[in-house]
Design a protein around this motif. Structure first.
Motif, PDB file in Angstrom:
ATOM      1  N   LEU A 110     -78.950  11.076 -57.225  1.00  0.00           N
ATOM      2  CA  LEU A 110     -79.244  12.478 -57.512  1.00  0.00           C
ATOM      3  C   LEU A 110     -80.660  12.638 -58.058  1.00  0.00           C
ATOM      4  O   LEU A 110     -81.399  13.551 -57.659  1.00  0.00           O
ATOM      5  N   ASP A 111     -81.072  11.741 -58.945  1.00  0.00           N
ATOM      6  CA  ASP A 111     -82.430  11.788 -59.491  1.00  0.00           C
ATOM      7  C   ASP A 111     -83.465  11.616 -58.378  1.00  0.00           C
ATOM      8  O   ASP A 111     -84.490  12.309 -58.358  1.00  0.00           O
ATOM      9  N   GLU A 112     -83.180  10.722 -57.447  1.00  0.00           N
ATOM     10  CA  GLU A 112     -84.100  10.493 -56.325  1.00  0.00           C
ATOM     11  C   GLU A 112     -84.189  11.738 -55.436  1.00  0.00           C
ATOM     12  O   GLU A 112     -85.277  12.133 -55.003  1.00  0.00           O
ATOM     13  N   VAL A 113     -83.059  12.365 -55.184  1.00  0.00           N
ATOM     14  CA  VAL A 113     -83.048  13.593 -54.385  1.00  0.00           C
ATOM     15  C   VAL A 113     -83.877  14.673 -55.086  1.00  0.00           C
ATOM     16  O   VAL A 113     -84.686  15.360 -54.453  1.00  0.00           O
ATOM     17  N   LYS A 114     -83.712  14.810 -56.383  1.00  0.00           N
ATOM     18  CA  LYS A 114     -84.478  15.820 -57.141  1.00  0.00           C
ATOM     19  C   LYS A 114     -85.977  15.544 -57.054  1.00  0.00           C
ATOM     20  O   LYS A 114     -86.773  16.479 -56.905  1.00  0.00           O
ATOM     21  N   THR A 115     -86.366  14.277 -57.137  1.00  0.00           N
ATOM     22  CA  THR A 115     -87.782  13.913 -57.037  1.00  0.00           C
ATOM     23  C   THR A 115     -88.337  14.301 -55.669  1.00  0.00           C
ATOM     24  O   THR A 115     -89.427  14.887 -55.567  1.00  0.00           O
ATOM     25  N   HIS A 116     -87.594  13.993 -54.607  1.00  0.00           N
ATOM     26  CA  HIS A 116     -88.047  14.332 -53.251  1.00  0.00           C
ATOM     27  C   HIS A 116     -88.115  15.844 -53.050  1.00  0.00           C
ATOM     28  O   HIS A 116     -89.033  16.350 -52.399  1.00  0.00           O
ATOM     29  N   GLU A 117     -87.158  16.565 -53.624  1.00  0.00           N
ATOM     30  CA  GLU A 117     -87.192  18.030 -53.525  1.00  0.00           C
ATOM     31  C   GLU A 117     -88.442  18.579 -54.201  1.00  0.00           C
ATOM     32  O   GLU A 117     -89.133  19.451 -53.648  1.00  0.00           O
ATOM     33  N   LYS A 118     -88.736  18.039 -55.381  1.00  0.00           N
ATOM     34  CA  LYS A 118     -89.910  18.501 -56.133  1.00  0.00           C
ATOM     35  C   LYS A 118     -91.189  18.218 -55.342  1.00  0.00           C
ATOM     36  O   LYS A 118     -92.063  19.097 -55.216  1.00  0.00           O
ATOM     37  N   GLU A 119     -91.295  17.002 -54.792  1.00  0.00           N
ATOM     38  CA  GLU A 119     -92.470  16.634 -54.002  1.00  0.00           C
ATOM     39  C   GLU A 119     -92.600  17.520 -52.767  1.00  0.00           C
ATOM     40  O   GLU A 119     -93.699  17.967 -52.424  1.00  0.00           O
TER      41      GLU A 119
END
Length: 134
Positions: A110-119
């Motif tokens: 989930l943290d990785e998905v959030k990072t990619h969404e932000k980027e």
């Protein structure tokens, strides 16, 4: 007279298929009395109903049917309840560890998905700004 149930009675009560009921029987979780021609009719006792209820509770906890059977069989035996509770706690502790590991993995994902969404939002904003500037 003891209360008895047909396969249809219990399947309907617990929202199961008769196929699932037969599978639980094959797994040794239920032991109905057999009657009729060639023993085709199953008569379930109050004990079978309780075992089915405990089986479904174990499934909701995420335990395997084998684990459920081991625990339920312990309660059927005339042994000391301390042994039964220790086994139950050991199975639950192992299952809890598995769930916690899965939760850790899910949180990392989930943290990785959030990072990619932000980027992706930052990149999209830059593209939008470029389009407006050009």
């Amino acid at each position: 007279m003891a209360t008895t149930y047909t396969i249809t009675d219990l399947a309907r009560e617990f929202d199961l298929t008769t196929r699932a009921m037969r599978f639980y029987e094959d797994m040794g979780l239920l032991q109905p009395e057999r009657t009729g021609p060639a023993g085709r009719n199953r008569i379930y006792s109050a004990r079978d109903r309780t075992r089915l209820k405990l089986t479904l509770r174990a499934k909701r906890l995420g335990l395997s049917l084998t684990e459920a059977r081991e625990i339920i069989d312990l309660y059927d035996s005339p042994r000391d309840t301390g042994v039964q509770l220790e086994k139950f706690l050991a199975v639950l502790a192992q299952h809890r560890k598995q769930l916690e590991a899965q939760m850790t993995d899910l949180q990392a994902n989930l943290d990785e998905v959030k990072t990619h969404e932000k980027e992706a939002r930052v990149l999209l904003k830059k593209l939008g700004a470029r389009t407006v500037d050009n």
